[in-house]
Design an enzyme around this catalytic site. Structure first.
Site: not given
Length: 191
Positions: A66, A91-94, A122, A165-167
Site C-alpha cells: 500500500r 483498483g482505483d489507486g493502482t 465490485d 459489501m458494496g461500494r
C-alpha cells in the site's frame, strides 16, 4: 488479496511469450514499492517455469503493498531498465498510479505504454463486462445468504439480515440475491 492475481500474471506471461514473442518479462515485487530501487527488491524474471503452477495458489507471487511511490524515481528506474511496457493490476489507486507513471514518462519523451488491469470485486468498471473476483464474491455472498435463510427457518417467525459489501453500485448484493433465490428484499444503499 484477490485469488485471481496469479491467474492474471500467468496469463500475461504466457500471452506475451507465445502471442508476441516477448523475450524478457520482469515482475516487480511488492507493487509500486518495487519500482523504487532504493526501497524495493530486485524484480523477478517471469518465465514459463515461474508461472507454471501459480494459478493454483491464492494471492500473488509478486506480493503487494500500500502507499505511493515517487513517480520520478519509478520512471527513472523503468528508463534505466529499458522497460517500455508496464502492466498494472489493481483498483482505483493502482490505476491512478499507472496514469501518473505514464504522464511522467510522456513528459520526458520516453515511450512507456501502461496497461491497466482493473482488480475489483465490485464489477463496477465501465466497459468491462466482468472484473475478476466478482464471481467469487457473489458465490461467497450467496453462501452467506443461504446459511442465514436456513437459520431463519430454524425458529418461529425467524428473520435474517445479511449485509453484503458494496461500494458504488450494489452489484454483489444484486448478483447474490439472484444466485440465492431465497431473498425477499434487497436494499441497495448505493442507489
Amino acid at each position: 488479496l484477490c485469488p485471481g492475481l496469479n491467474n492474471v500474471i500467468r496469463s500475461l506471461v504466457l500471452e506475451l511469450q507465445h502471442g508476441y514473442s516477448v523475450r524478457e518479462i520482469l515482475g516487480f515485487v511488492d507493487g509500486y514499492q518495487g519500482l523504487d530501487p532504493w526501497r524495493g527488491k530486485e524484480p523477478i524474471a517471469l518465465t514459463r517455469e515461474f508461472v507454471e503452477d501459480i494459478h493454483k495458489e491464492g494471492g500473488t507471487k509478486l506480493n503487494t503493498s500500500r502507499g505511493p511511490v515517487d513517480v520520478s524515481v519509478a520512471v527513472d528506474n523503468l528508463i534505466r531498465r529499458k522497460i517500455n511496457m508496464l502492466f498494472v493490476i489493481g483498483g482505483d489507486g493502482t490505476q491512478r498510479g499507472g496514469e501518473a507513471l505514464y504522464q511522467e514518462a510522456k513528459t520526458r519523451g520516453y515511450p512507456l505504454a501502461v496497461v491497466g488491469i482493473p482488480k475489483t470485486i465490485d464489477n463496477d468498471v465501465a466497459f468491462v463486462s466482468r472484473s475478476f473476483g466478482y464471481v467469487t464474491a457473489v458465490e461467497e455472498a450467496a453462501k452467506a445468504i443461504n446459511c442465514a435463510h436456513t437459520e431463519a427457518h430454524s425458529v418461529h417467525n425467524g428473520i435474517s439480515l445479511v449485509k453484503i459489501m458494496g461500494r458504488d453500485a450494489g452489484f454483489i448484493a444484486a448478483g447474490a440475491t439472484v444466485a440465492s433465490q431465497d431473498v425477499n428484499f434487497t436494499l441497495v444503499p448505493e442507489v
